[in-house]
Design a protein around this motif. Structure first.
Motif, PDB file in Angstrom:
ATOM      1  N   LEU A 189      20.296  -0.751   4.172  1.00 55.89           N
ATOM      2  CA  LEU A 189      19.705  -2.131   4.733  1.00 55.89           C
ATOM      3  C   LEU A 189      18.460  -2.459   3.995  1.00 55.89           C
ATOM      4  CD1 LEU A 189      20.012  -1.621   8.414  1.00 55.89           C
ATOM      5  CD2 LEU A 189      21.344  -3.347   7.246  1.00 55.89           C
ATOM      6  N   ALA A 190      18.331  -3.836   3.610  1.00 58.61           N
ATOM      7  CA  ALA A 190      17.049  -4.209   2.749  1.00 58.61           C
ATOM      8  C   ALA A 190      16.395  -5.169   3.772  1.00 58.61           C
ATOM      9  CB  ALA A 190      17.655  -5.105   1.598  1.00 58.61           C
ATOM     10  N   TYR A 191      15.116  -4.813   3.858  1.00 60.98           N
ATOM     11  CA  TYR A 191      14.057  -5.505   4.762  1.00 60.98           C
ATOM     12  C   TYR A 191      13.293  -6.366   4.100  1.00 60.98           C
ATOM     13  CZ  TYR A 191      15.671  -2.175   8.081  1.00 60.98           C
ATOM     14  OH  TYR A 191      16.559  -1.317   8.739  1.00 60.98           O
ATOM     15  N   GLU A 217      12.228   2.228   0.064  1.00 64.60           N
ATOM     16  CA  GLU A 217      12.092   2.202  -1.285  1.00 64.60           C
ATOM     17  C   GLU A 217      11.673   0.921  -1.570  1.00 64.60           C
ATOM     18  OE1 GLU A 217      11.682   4.387  -3.807  1.00 64.60           O
ATOM     19  OE2 GLU A 217      11.932   5.973  -2.620  1.00 64.60           O
ATOM     20  N   PRO A 218      10.408   0.230  -2.350  1.00 62.28           N
ATOM     21  CA  PRO A 218      10.160  -0.739  -2.561  1.00 62.28           C
ATOM     22  C   PRO A 218      10.812  -1.498  -3.526  1.00 62.28           C
ATOM     23  CG  PRO A 218       8.532   0.507  -3.375  1.00 62.28           C
ATOM     24  CD  PRO A 218       9.393   1.416  -2.490  1.00 62.28           C
ATOM     25  N   THR A 219      11.107  -2.920  -3.708  1.00 60.48           N
ATOM     26  CA  THR A 219      11.775  -3.479  -4.661  1.00 60.48           C
ATOM     27  C   THR A 219      10.780  -4.867  -4.818  1.00 60.48           C
ATOM     28  OG1 THR A 219      13.332  -5.057  -3.418  1.00 60.48           O
ATOM     29  CG2 THR A 219      14.230  -2.878  -4.356  1.00 60.48           C
ATOM     30  N   VAL A 220      11.215  -5.711  -5.635  1.00 62.56           N
ATOM     31  CA  VAL A 220      10.283  -6.826  -5.515  1.00 62.56           C
ATOM     32  C   VAL A 220       9.817  -7.704  -4.462  1.00 62.56           C
ATOM     33  CG1 VAL A 220      10.207  -9.221  -6.761  1.00 62.56           C
ATOM     34  CG2 VAL A 220      11.090  -7.344  -8.027  1.00 62.56           C
ATOM     35  N   ASP A 221      10.694  -7.830  -3.587  1.00 63.54           N
ATOM     36  CA  ASP A 221      10.445  -8.635  -2.240  1.00 63.54           C
ATOM     37  C   ASP A 221      11.031  -8.122  -1.127  1.00 63.54           C
ATOM     38  OD1 ASP A 221      12.920  -9.354  -3.038  1.00 63.54           O
ATOM     39  OD2 ASP A 221      12.606 -11.540  -2.563  1.00 63.54           O
ATOM     40  N   GLU A 222      11.657  -6.639  -1.135  1.00 59.05           N
ATOM     41  CA  GLU A 222      12.398  -5.940  -0.132  1.00 59.05           C
ATOM     42  C   GLU A 222      11.761  -4.535   0.041  1.00 59.05           C
ATOM     43  OE1 GLU A 222      16.371  -8.280   0.402  1.00 59.05           O
ATOM     44  OE2 GLU A 222      16.277  -6.748  -1.363  1.00 59.05           O
ATOM     45  N   LEU A 223      11.972  -3.815   1.066  1.00 63.09           N
ATOM     46  CA  LEU A 223      12.245  -2.584   1.206  1.00 63.09           C
ATOM     47  C   LEU A 223      13.372  -2.018   1.421  1.00 63.09           C
ATOM     48  CD1 LEU A 223       9.030  -1.898   3.609  1.00 63.09           C
ATOM     49  CD2 LEU A 223       9.210  -1.492   0.935  1.00 63.09           C
ATOM     50  N   VAL A 224      14.221  -1.311   0.658  1.00 68.67           N
ATOM     51  CA  VAL A 224      15.721  -0.928   0.913  1.00 68.67           C
ATOM     52  C   VAL A 224      15.762   0.575   1.192  1.00 68.67           C
ATOM     53  CG1 VAL A 224      17.823  -0.749  -0.349  1.00 68.67           C
ATOM     54  CG2 VAL A 224      15.991  -2.488  -1.094  1.00 68.67           C
ATOM     55  N   CYS A 225      16.650   0.791   2.251  1.00 73.44           N
ATOM     56  CA  CYS A 225      16.543   2.067   2.647  1.00 73.44           C
ATOM     57  C   CYS A 225      17.574   2.887   1.784  1.00 73.44           C
ATOM     58  CB  CYS A 225      17.249   2.027   4.069  1.00 73.44           C
ATOM     59  SG  CYS A 225      17.738   3.685   4.960  1.00 73.44           S
ATOM     60  N   ARG A 280       7.382 -10.002   3.662  1.00 78.80           N
ATOM     61  CA  ARG A 280       6.663 -11.520   3.633  1.00 78.80           C
ATOM     62  C   ARG A 280       5.092 -11.389   3.313  1.00 78.80           C
ATOM     63  NH1 ARG A 280      10.835 -12.844   7.883  1.00 78.80           N
ATOM     64  NH2 ARG A 280      12.795 -13.315   6.579  1.00 78.80           N
ATOM     65  N   ASP A 281       4.426 -12.172   2.576  1.00 77.67           N
ATOM     66  CA  ASP A 281       3.056 -11.946   2.262  1.00 77.67           C
ATOM     67  C   ASP A 281       2.436 -10.604   2.541  1.00 77.67           C
ATOM     68  OD1 ASP A 281       2.774 -14.786   1.979  1.00 77.67           O
ATOM     69  OD2 ASP A 281       2.843 -14.954   4.441  1.00 77.67           O
ATOM     70  N   ASP A 282       3.127  -9.517   1.858  1.00 76.30           N
ATOM     71  CA  ASP A 282       2.838  -8.261   1.761  1.00 76.30           C
ATOM     72  C   ASP A 282       2.814  -7.370   3.038  1.00 76.30           C
ATOM     73  OD1 ASP A 282       2.214  -8.123  -0.832  1.00 76.30           O
ATOM     74  OD2 ASP A 282       0.302  -8.669  -0.483  1.00 76.30           O
ATOM     75  N   ILE A 283       3.485  -8.165   3.946  1.00 81.12           N
ATOM     76  CA  ILE A 283       3.805  -7.646   5.301  1.00 81.12           C
ATOM     77  C   ILE A 283       5.375  -7.248   5.607  1.00 81.12           C
ATOM     78  CG2 ILE A 283       3.762  -7.776   7.827  1.00 81.12           C
ATOM     79  CD1 ILE A 283       1.517  -9.642   7.377  1.00 81.12           C
ATOM     80  N   PRO A 284       5.965  -5.816   5.798  1.00 78.08           N
ATOM     81  CA  PRO A 284       7.285  -5.752   5.892  1.00 78.08           C
ATOM     82  C   PRO A 284       7.869  -6.041   7.197  1.00 78.08           C
ATOM     83  CG  PRO A 284       5.993  -3.595   5.957  1.00 78.08           C
ATOM     84  CD  PRO A 284       4.909  -4.614   5.703  1.00 78.08           C
ATOM     85  N   ASP A 303       0.846  -1.176   0.093  1.00 76.71           N
ATOM     86  CA  ASP A 303       0.087   0.049  -0.080  1.00 76.71           C
ATOM     87  C   ASP A 303       0.976   1.135  -0.017  1.00 76.71           C
ATOM     88  OD1 ASP A 303      -2.085   1.710   0.291  1.00 76.71           O
ATOM     89  OD2 ASP A 303      -2.531   1.429   2.278  1.00 76.71           O
ATOM     90  N   GLN A 304       0.720   2.114  -0.972  1.00 80.67           N
ATOM     91  CA  GLN A 304       1.460   3.295  -1.128  1.00 80.67           C
ATOM     92  C   GLN A 304       1.318   4.204   0.343  1.00 80.67           C
ATOM     93  OE1 GLN A 304       3.510   4.039  -3.576  1.00 80.67           O
ATOM     94  NE2 GLN A 304       4.234   5.860  -2.643  1.00 80.67           N
ATOM     95  N   LYS A 305      -0.010   4.246   1.088  1.00 81.56           N
ATOM     96  CA  LYS A 305       0.095   5.049   2.162  1.00 81.56           C
ATOM     97  C   LYS A 305       0.878   4.523   3.266  1.00 81.56           C
ATOM     98  CE  LYS A 305      -4.574   7.017   1.119  1.00 81.56           C
ATOM     99  NZ  LYS A 305      -5.815   7.104   1.746  1.00 81.56           N
TER     100      LYS A 305
END
Length: 52
Positions: free
Chosen positions: A32-34, A19-27, A37-41, A2-4
């Protein structure tokens, strides 16, 4: 994801923008890349992948 949600979550380590990537959020500040999993960061520093 979700963009919000992306507008309010920040890196728990340095408070940088994530910033979102395919399967991570990258700072954009510290790199750091978080996992997402199942659309939950999973914003745990211990679970994050360190930059190469």
């Amino acid at each position: 994801m979700d963009q919000k949600l992306l507008e309010i979550v920040v890196c728990p380590d340095c408070r940088g923008k994530l910033e979102p990537t395919v399967d991570e959020l990258v700072c954009t500040a510290c790199g750091l890349a978080y996992p997402v999993r199942d659309d939950i960061p999973v914003l745990l520093v211990d679970e994050a992948r360190r930059p190469a």
